[in-house]
Design an enzyme around this catalytic site. Structure first.
Site, PDB file in Angstrom:
ATOM      1  N   HIS A 157     -51.096 114.711  31.488  1.00  0.00           N
ATOM      2  CA  HIS A 157     -50.405 113.803  30.536  1.00  0.00           C
ATOM      3  C   HIS A 157     -50.639 112.188  30.834  1.00  0.00           C
ATOM      4  O   HIS A 157     -51.096 112.004  32.040  1.00  0.00           O
ATOM      5  CB  HIS A 157     -48.801 113.953  30.599  1.00  0.00           C
ATOM      6  CG  HIS A 157     -48.303 115.256  30.295  1.00  0.00           C
ATOM      7  ND1 HIS A 157     -48.715 115.708  29.198  1.00  0.00           N
ATOM      8  CD2 HIS A 157     -47.332 116.017  30.868  1.00  0.00           C
ATOM      9  CE1 HIS A 157     -48.062 116.906  29.079  1.00  0.00           C
ATOM     10  NE2 HIS A 157     -47.145 117.157  30.269  1.00  0.00           N
ATOM     11  N   THR A 158     -50.488 111.361  29.585  1.00  0.00           N
ATOM     12  CA  THR A 158     -50.630 109.962  29.885  1.00  0.00           C
ATOM     13  C   THR A 158     -49.722 109.485  31.236  1.00  0.00           C
ATOM     14  O   THR A 158     -48.504 109.775  31.066  1.00  0.00           O
ATOM     15  CB  THR A 158     -50.283 109.327  28.606  1.00  0.00           C
ATOM     16  OG1 THR A 158     -50.754 110.163  27.575  1.00  0.00           O
ATOM     17  CG2 THR A 158     -50.991 107.926  28.311  1.00  0.00           C
ATOM     18  N   SER A 159     -50.136 108.902  31.884  1.00  0.00           N
ATOM     19  CA  SER A 159     -49.450 108.214  32.986  1.00  0.00           C
ATOM     20  C   SER A 159     -49.371 106.542  32.954  1.00  0.00           C
ATOM     21  O   SER A 159     -48.815 106.170  33.936  1.00  0.00           O
ATOM     22  CB  SER A 159     -49.762 108.717  34.354  1.00  0.00           C
ATOM     23  OG  SER A 159     -50.989 108.589  34.698  1.00  0.00           O
TER      24      SER A 159
END
Lengths: 260, 256
Positions: free
Chosen positions: A32-34
């Site tokens: 996921h986008t972090s």
């Protein structure tokens, strides 16, 4: 014609050598986008007698690069509320599509769209909370301005964790550090909102946008401003910071190649 | 498609749906009516036998909405549970009571699907939905076919024609009347449907009311209130009074 779909659209093996199949892998851990990529900076808003004023500059930064300079970060909803977005711009566009579909659905109703700013904030905070619980947050901090169910001016914020917070004047991002102290000086706690006129509020926001442009390196001197009253929403998309003076910059010491 | 199916459609009729509508006509009568401020539901409860309890006719869905049922009570339970869930969902995600027209179209969609899907049957129940939103009080009629109408006044169930006649004749009187008068009109319409040997009692009468809150009240809406049993005594007394009063100003002895 080659009948293997996984080859389509890829460099030909006989010319470029065999394709590294690890790029085609569909399995493996979900990622996921972090961190946000293209970001908008502060949103600033003030309640006044009979409405709310809200402003955000038009810059979308790619890291420290001023990548897009014409991004509208204020989103009008049902001509009665405005959502101001700070944070990731692609997530802002995703939320914009969510709001668009709600607006369309609500208009099927005989009596039109009756979601007010307070309902909108509740909804957005639930969306944020759901996504953070999936460990895939929408990287935004939003301000929602409009009216509540009793017709009183409403201003509140929701962040990427689903937290909500409300105050008579608020700001997201760098504005929370730079603009809120200015607003607190102009509109101290003991001064009732009824005392603040629309012009007071707009002037305060203009002042905040100027200071933010001076001191926030991810900001721009072009901004959008929206004024929400009972008569509807009045948005200006091409405002510019007026009467800039960089004289103070001379006095700044401690940065760059100064010798004294 | 079978031959009989084609014949049905050529005649623009689906018999299953018509049979379901018969179930509504078999159910005991419920009446609904609105004025500028309130929406009222009244129902005549039936007991299966002398020693059994009475079947529920008016159900609260949320604090701003209630339904009255005529037909298969078990189908009504399925629908009312669904409506309760949807209402709660709206309060959770938006923090607002769901607009009555929204939820009515949702159950209408569900009911319509049941009329055209393999292996399913239409709901054997008709509903009157009374609710309030920003625009004021509303009354909707729902039929097993999935057809819905917004109504000013409506009656469904056995012998409901008599109640409709009363409502049509007295419409101009209750459009601007008070809350209590509206209930009285509802009960008088209900009374019209009774056969000779029956009368309204505290056991067989159900009344539900919802509307806009009066001046100086806390919220905007007056919460749904259900009157059953002893609570209906003053309402039934008001009906008797209005009937004796309506008798050309002549006071009449009424045995209670």
């Amino acid at each position: 014609m080659n009948h293997l779909p996984e080859i389509w659209g890829r460099p030909r093996n006989d010319i470029y050598g065999s394709y590294n199949p690890s790029y085609l892998k569909t399995s493996g851990p979900i990622t996921h986008t972090s961190s946000p990529t293209v970001t908008g900076t502060s949103v600033v808003a003030v309640k006044f007698n009979g409405g709310v004023a809200i402003a955000a500059d038009k810059l979308a930064s790619y890291g420290s690069l001023a990548r897009f300079t014409d991004v509208k970060r204020l989103r009008v909803f049902a001509n009665s509320s405005v959502v101001g977005f700070g944070g990731d711009v692609s997530d802002m566009q995703y939320i914009d599509r969510l709001l668009e579909s709600i607006d369309i659905r609500e208009h099927y109703s005989t009596h039109g769209n009756m979601l007010n700013a307070k309902n909108l904030l509740t909804y957005l905070s639930k969306v944020f909370y759901k996504r953070r619980s999936q460990f895939n947050p929408l990287w935004n901090h939003v301000l929602v301005a409009g009216f509540d169910g009793n017709g009183a001016p409403f201003l509140s914020s929701a962040d990427l964790l689903g937290n909500t917070f409300s105050a008579p004047h608020m700001a997201t991002g760098f504005g929370a550090h730079l603009a809120v102290p200015i607003l607190r000086r102009l509109f101290p706690e003991e001064r009732p909102i009824e005392d603040i006129t629309k012009d007071n509020a707009v002037a305060a926001l203009q002042e905040c946008m100027k200071v933010l442009f001076y001191r926030d390196a991810r900001s721009l001197d072009e901004y959008s401003i929206a004024v929400i009253t009972k008569d509807g929403v009045e948005v200006k998309e091409d405002e510019k910071v007026q009467a800039q003076s960089w004289a103070f910059a001379e006095a700044i010491r401690g940065y760059g190649a100064q010798t004294a | 498609m079978t031959d009989s199916c084609l014949k049905q459609l050529a005649a623009r009729r689906i018999f299953q749906v018509e049979y379901a509508q018969e179930a509504v006509k078999q159910g005991s009568v419920v009446v609904g009516l609105v004025n500028k401020t309130h929406a009222v539901l009244v129902g005549l409860k039936r007991n299966a036998e002398e020693l059994s309890s009475y079947q529920k006719k008016v159900i609260e869905i949320d604090s701003h909405m209630g339904i009255a049922i005529a037909g298969l009570a078990s189908d009504a339970r399925v629908l009312s549970n669904y409506m309760k869930q949807q209402s709660l969902g709206s309060r959770m995600t938006y923090g607002r009571p769901i607009p009555p027209d929204r939820i009515v179209s949702q159950i209408a969609d569900r009911a319509q699907l049941n009329t055209q899907q393999y292996g399913k049957r239409p709901y054997g129940v008709g509903l009157l939905v009374a609710g309030v939103d920003e625009a004021g009080p509303h009354l909707f009629e729902f039929q097993p076919s999935g057809l819905t109408h917004e109504m000013l006044a409506c009656a469904i169930g056995a012998r409901s024609q008599m109640a409709r006649t009363y409502l049509e004749r007295n419409m101009d009187k209750f459009l601007n009347c008070s809350r209590d008068e509206l209930i009285t009109h509802g009960l008088r319409a209900l009374k019209e449907t009774l056969s000779q040997d029956k009368e309204l009692t505290i056991d067989n009468t159900s009344v539900g009311i919802v509307g806009l809150a009066g001046e100086g009240a806390k919220g905007k809406f007056e919460s749904f209130k259900l009157y059953e049993g002893q609570d209906t005594v003053p309402l039934l007394e008001a009906v008797e009074q209005s009937e004796s009063g309506g008798n050309a100003g002549e006071s009449m002895e009424v045995d209670s």
